[in-house]
Motif scaffolding. Sequence first.
Motif, mmCIF file in Angstrom:
data_model
loop_
_atom_site.group_PDB
_atom_site.id
_atom_site.type_symbol
_atom_site.label_atom_id
_atom_site.label_comp_id
_atom_site.label_asym_id
_atom_site.label_seq_id
_atom_site.Cartn_x
_atom_site.Cartn_y
_atom_site.Cartn_z
ATOM 1 N N UNK A 21 8.685 17.777 -2.175
ATOM 2 C CA UNK A 21 7.239 17.613 -1.957
ATOM 3 C C UNK A 21 6.961 16.561 -0.879
ATOM 4 N N UNK A 22 5.681 16.502 -0.460
ATOM 5 C CA UNK A 22 5.243 15.510 0.524
ATOM 6 C C UNK A 22 4.432 14.408 -0.176
ATOM 7 N N UNK A 23 4.327 13.205 0.433
ATOM 8 C CA UNK A 23 3.611 12.099 -0.222
ATOM 9 C C UNK A 23 2.186 12.435 -0.658
ATOM 10 N N UNK A 24 1.458 13.276 0.111
ATOM 11 C CA UNK A 24 0.057 13.543 -0.241
ATOM 12 C C UNK A 24 -0.076 14.307 -1.555
ATOM 13 N N UNK B 290 0.834 -1.206 0.000
ATOM 14 C CA UNK B 290 0.000 0.000 0.000
ATOM 15 C C UNK B 290 0.866 1.252 0.000
ATOM 16 N N UNK B 291 0.947 1.977 -1.126
ATOM 17 C CA UNK B 291 1.797 3.172 -1.172
ATOM 18 C C UNK B 291 1.263 4.315 -0.317
ATOM 19 N N UNK B 292 0.000 4.195 0.131
ATOM 20 C CA UNK B 292 -0.575 5.231 0.989
ATOM 21 C C UNK B 292 -0.177 5.028 2.448
ATOM 22 N N UNK B 293 0.173 3.801 2.827
ATOM 23 C CA UNK B 293 0.515 3.490 4.219
ATOM 24 C C UNK B 293 2.019 3.365 4.445
ATOM 25 N N UNK C 133 0.251 5.764 -8.090
ATOM 26 C CA UNK C 133 1.333 5.225 -8.924
ATOM 27 C C UNK C 133 2.650 5.928 -8.663
ATOM 28 N N UNK C 134 2.582 7.257 -8.478
ATOM 29 C CA UNK C 134 3.799 8.016 -8.190
ATOM 30 C C UNK C 134 4.349 7.652 -6.810
ATOM 31 N N UNK C 135 3.451 7.437 -5.850
ATOM 32 C CA UNK C 135 3.905 7.034 -4.509
ATOM 33 C C UNK C 135 4.618 5.683 -4.561
ATOM 34 N N UNK C 136 4.082 4.777 -5.385
ATOM 35 C CA UNK C 136 4.734 3.470 -5.468
ATOM 36 C C UNK C 136 6.110 3.594 -6.123
ATOM 37 N N UNK C 137 6.269 4.529 -7.053
ATOM 38 C CA UNK C 137 7.593 4.781 -7.635
ATOM 39 C C UNK C 137 8.551 5.309 -6.565
ATOM 40 N N UNK C 138 8.031 6.162 -5.676
ATOM 41 C CA UNK C 138 8.857 6.667 -4.568
ATOM 42 C C UNK C 138 9.288 5.505 -3.672
ATOM 43 N N UNK C 139 8.358 4.571 -3.407
ATOM 44 C CA UNK C 139 8.686 3.379 -2.593
ATOM 45 C C UNK C 139 9.788 2.553 -3.257
ATOM 46 N N UNK C 140 9.708 2.426 -4.585
ATOM 47 C CA UNK C 140 10.731 1.665 -5.313
ATOM 48 C C UNK C 140 12.073 2.392 -5.236
ATOM 49 N N UNK D 217 2.899 -5.011 -5.272
ATOM 50 C CA UNK D 217 3.210 -3.582 -5.359
ATOM 51 C C UNK D 217 2.275 -2.798 -6.271
ATOM 52 N N UNK D 218 1.476 -3.481 -7.091
ATOM 53 C CA UNK D 218 0.591 -2.754 -8.016
ATOM 54 C C UNK D 218 -0.892 -2.993 -7.736
ATOM 55 N N UNK D 219 -1.229 -3.733 -6.680
ATOM 56 C CA UNK D 219 -2.637 -4.113 -6.487
ATOM 57 C C UNK D 219 -3.523 -2.922 -6.135
ATOM 58 N N UNK D 220 -2.935 -1.840 -5.562
ATOM 59 C CA UNK D 220 -3.743 -0.676 -5.177
ATOM 60 C C UNK D 220 -3.834 0.364 -6.291
#
Length: 334
Positions: free
Chosen positions: A161-164, A110-113, A169-176, A192-195
């Motif tokens: 910038x901040x995550x919000x 979950x890239x939001x969590x 999709x961009x957040x998941x790129x940040x996680x990667x 990693x792509x289910x959300x």
Amino acid sequence: MSEVSLPLVRATDLAKTFDVSAPWLNRVIERKPRMLLQAVNGVSFDIERGKTLALVGESGCGKSTVARLLVGLYEPTRGGFSFDGVDAHAAFKTAEGRKLRRRVQMVFQDPYASLNPRWTVGDIIAEPLREHEILSDDSAIEQRVSELLQSVGLSALDRIKFPHQFSGGQRQRISIARALATQPEFLVCDEPTSALDVSVQAQVLNIMKDLQRKHGLTYLFISHNLAVVRHVSDQVGVMYLGGLVELADKHTLFDTPRHPYTRMLLDAIPKMHDTGKARTAVAGEVPNPLNPPSGCAFHPRCPHANARCSSEKPVMKPIGGIRVACHAVEEGRI
């Protein structure tokens, strides 16, 4: 066996049991027994360097628990995991474990969590660089963060910038990008792509494939989406109720699935050319993992089950170039 032919990742009889009992006092007053949940039960596989193994299965089959076992977030109840010939779980507890953690990283579901909402993107990606003492100079860290952001298709200016301020999709790129900061060799990707939306899924998956080619990364990719698995994997392992039931290379598994559960999963996928044909839904319900069936865990839902299936648990055996745990396949009944 020569050093060259050793797989980078080797899981051997991995098992994890969780105690999900009620508190002690409740058990005494209500006279309830302890409840043990066997989340993973004897999973074994190898992943060659630079390759991708995908684990698939319905929700609750133990895929994410395997992921957490491989990065050291959980300790196995039984079995082990070796990385580059080293016992990883023993190493995680020592001073040398810090070096090993640099080589094994995880991308969460979950890239939001998984991103700290109070930190800037620059601080989030810089954290592993500082924590593992890879870089200490602020300007060098800033330069490296910019490179990592650009490697996943984002702008260097995004670091302030901040995550919000980003989409899923961009957040998941940040996680990667954060996972790549320590220059790992092995990435564990837990759905990693289910959300994400389908079009965004494709972008993230293509970035992951490009990074694999560029850096020679080894992936364990966990998903319940077989279309995604077909796109990213070299080998596929099918899990059911905590155990592997089939393990084969991607083309063999999709072209000639052997285990009845694998066939059931593949039959449920909508196909472009069979527009007039009704899809076969996956029959039955997943059994309660606190009270699993005797014998083969799949036998209550299996059209090929017989008396042996309900009493004797099948073991993974090499049959015709794949590994499968099924009495019916072993006996030639399917």
